[in-house]
Design an enzyme around this catalytic site. Structure first.
Site, short mmCIF file in Angstrom:
data_model
loop_
_atom_site.label_atom_id
_atom_site.label_comp_id
_atom_site.label_asym_id
_atom_site.label_seq_id
_atom_site.Cartn_x
_atom_site.Cartn_y
_atom_site.Cartn_z
N GLY A 1 -32.64 43.14 -16.35
CA GLY A 1 -32.03 42.08 -15.53
C GLY A 1 -30.59 41.72 -15.85
O GLY A 1 -29.86 41.28 -14.99
N GLU B 1 -28.29 37.63 -21.11
CA GLU B 1 -29.58 37.63 -20.42
C GLU B 1 -29.39 37.13 -18.99
O GLU B 1 -28.46 36.38 -18.69
CB GLU B 1 -30.54 36.73 -21.22
CG GLU B 1 -31.87 36.42 -20.61
CD GLU B 1 -32.82 37.60 -20.45
OE1 GLU B 1 -32.39 38.64 -19.93
OE2 GLU B 1 -34.00 37.45 -20.81
N ASP B 2 -30.29 37.56 -18.10
CA ASP B 2 -30.19 37.11 -16.71
C ASP B 2 -30.70 35.68 -16.52
O ASP B 2 -30.04 34.85 -15.91
CB ASP B 2 -30.94 38.08 -15.76
CG ASP B 2 -32.40 38.34 -16.17
OD1 ASP B 2 -32.84 37.83 -17.22
OD2 ASP B 2 -33.09 39.07 -15.43
N GLU C 1 -36.40 31.23 -18.99
CA GLU C 1 -37.45 30.42 -18.40
C GLU C 1 -38.25 29.75 -19.51
O GLU C 1 -37.92 28.66 -19.94
CB GLU C 1 -38.32 31.31 -17.49
CG GLU C 1 -39.29 30.49 -16.65
CD GLU C 1 -40.14 31.35 -15.72
OE1 GLU C 1 -40.09 32.58 -15.79
OE2 GLU C 1 -40.87 30.75 -14.91
N LYS D 1 -33.92 28.13 -15.82
CA LYS D 1 -34.89 27.38 -15.01
C LYS D 1 -35.24 26.12 -15.76
O LYS D 1 -35.74 26.20 -16.89
CB LYS D 1 -36.16 28.21 -14.80
CG LYS D 1 -36.18 28.95 -13.51
CD LYS D 1 -37.53 29.58 -13.27
CE LYS D 1 -37.34 30.84 -12.45
NZ LYS D 1 -38.60 31.57 -12.23
N VAL E 1 -36.35 33.78 -8.21
CA VAL E 1 -35.10 34.25 -7.60
C VAL E 1 -34.88 35.74 -7.85
O VAL E 1 -35.39 36.29 -8.83
CB VAL E 1 -33.88 33.46 -8.10
CG1 VAL E 1 -33.89 32.03 -7.57
CG2 VAL E 1 -33.81 33.45 -9.63
N ASP F 1 -34.96 40.98 -10.42
CA ASP F 1 -35.83 41.74 -9.54
C ASP F 1 -37.10 41.00 -9.18
O ASP F 1 -37.51 40.05 -9.83
CB ASP F 1 -36.25 43.04 -10.23
CG ASP F 1 -37.28 42.78 -11.34
OD1 ASP F 1 -36.98 41.93 -12.21
OD2 ASP F 1 -38.37 43.37 -11.31
P1 IMP Z 1 -38.95 33.84 -20.37
O1 IMP Z 1 -39.27 34.90 -21.38
O2 IMP Z 1 -40.16 33.09 -19.94
O3 IMP Z 1 -37.82 32.92 -20.80
O4 IMP Z 1 -38.52 34.58 -19.06
C1 IMP Z 1 -37.34 35.27 -19.00
C2 IMP Z 1 -37.52 36.59 -18.30
O5 IMP Z 1 -38.41 36.48 -17.19
C3 IMP Z 1 -36.20 37.04 -17.74
O6 IMP Z 1 -35.61 37.97 -18.60
C4 IMP Z 1 -36.56 37.68 -16.42
O7 IMP Z 1 -36.73 39.06 -16.59
C5 IMP Z 1 -37.88 37.10 -16.03
N1 IMP Z 1 -37.76 36.05 -14.98
C6 IMP Z 1 -37.98 34.73 -15.12
N2 IMP Z 1 -37.81 34.06 -13.97
C7 IMP Z 1 -37.43 35.00 -13.06
C8 IMP Z 1 -37.07 34.92 -11.65
O8 IMP Z 1 -37.05 33.87 -11.00
N3 IMP Z 1 -36.74 36.11 -11.07
C9 IMP Z 1 -36.74 37.31 -11.73
N4 IMP Z 1 -37.06 37.40 -13.04
C10 IMP Z 1 -37.41 36.26 -13.70
MG MG Z 2 -35.24 40.05 -17.85
#
Ligand code: IMP
Ligand code: MG
Length: 184
Positions: A35, A92-93, A96, A124, A146, A152
């Site tokens: 991402g 990072e993209d 969350e 987020k 998103v 993606d």
């Molecule tokens: P976390 O590990 O829960 O912080 O999530 C982060 C990862 O989840 C990111 O690197 C993204 O690859 C993916 N991700 C979280 N939300 C989205 C979204 O809305 N669209 C696409 N990928 C997401």
């Molecule tokens: Mg990612």
């Protein structure tokens, strides 16, 4: 949700901010695949050219093909460069729950990084479950899924030049379903 020109403006601001903070750094930019690749391409080119930066990649997945995190991370590619004694800027993209960046940070600390900073294009709000504090955030967004600008859904839409809310298509069977005449 966020246009290409809004992104470009914010990425330029982040580039200036990071350049000012990293003058004395032994900088390694660690791009989180897949991402982060488009954001990283633009962000790295917006850094002050006087900043010396090595670039490396790490591939981490936490999502299956759906729109919710699997809760487990899988590292498909470790960084190749030595990070010992280096100042790592993780690109990072989207942040969350913090699961992805939390695990990346732990591994970098284990490998002896001198400092670890995070820049995320999107955050987020209200979803954090792991203690991770990004140093730089592009935009804060509500809890919607998103796509675009690297992000993606099931490996699609990464190529869109802007960030869009992903709305799943109504399954075809609901369109074809036979509805009795008296319920129409
Ligand atoms: P976390 O590990 O829960 O912080 O999530 C982060 C990862 O989840 C990111 O690197 C993204 O690859 C993916 N991700 C979280 N939300 C989205 C979204 O809305 N669209 C696409 N990928 C997401
Ligand atoms: Mg990612």
């Amino acid at each position: 949700m966020i246009s290409g020109s809004q992104i470009a403006k914010r990425v330029a601001e982040l580039g200036t901010e990071i350049s000012n903070d990293c003058v004395e750094s032994q900088l390694v930019a660690l791009v989180i695949l897949r991402g982060g690749f488009i954001f990283a391409g633009d962000l790295l080119r917006s850094l002050d050219p006087a900043i010396e930066v090595a670039v490396d990649f790490m591939s981490v997945t936490s999502y299956g093909d759906g729109t919710t995190s699997s809760g487990e991370i899988h590292i498909a590619k470790e960084p190749d460069l030595r990070v010992e004694g280096k100042d790592v800027l993780v690109i990072e993209d989207i942040l969350e729950t913090g699961l992805t960046l939390g695990s990346v940070r732990d591994r970098l600390v284990e490998r002896g990084a001198r400092s670890v900073r995070f820049v995320t294009l999107l955050e987020k709000t209200g979803k954090r479950r792991h203690a991770v504090t990004p140093d730089y955030i592009g935009f804060q967004i509500p809890d919607v899924f998103v796509v675009g600008y690297g992000l993606d859904y099931a490996q699609k839409y990464r190529n869109l030049p802007d960030i869009r809310v992903f709305v799943p298509r109504t399954p075809a069977y609901t369109l074809d379903a036979k509805v009795p005449d008296d319920e129409r």
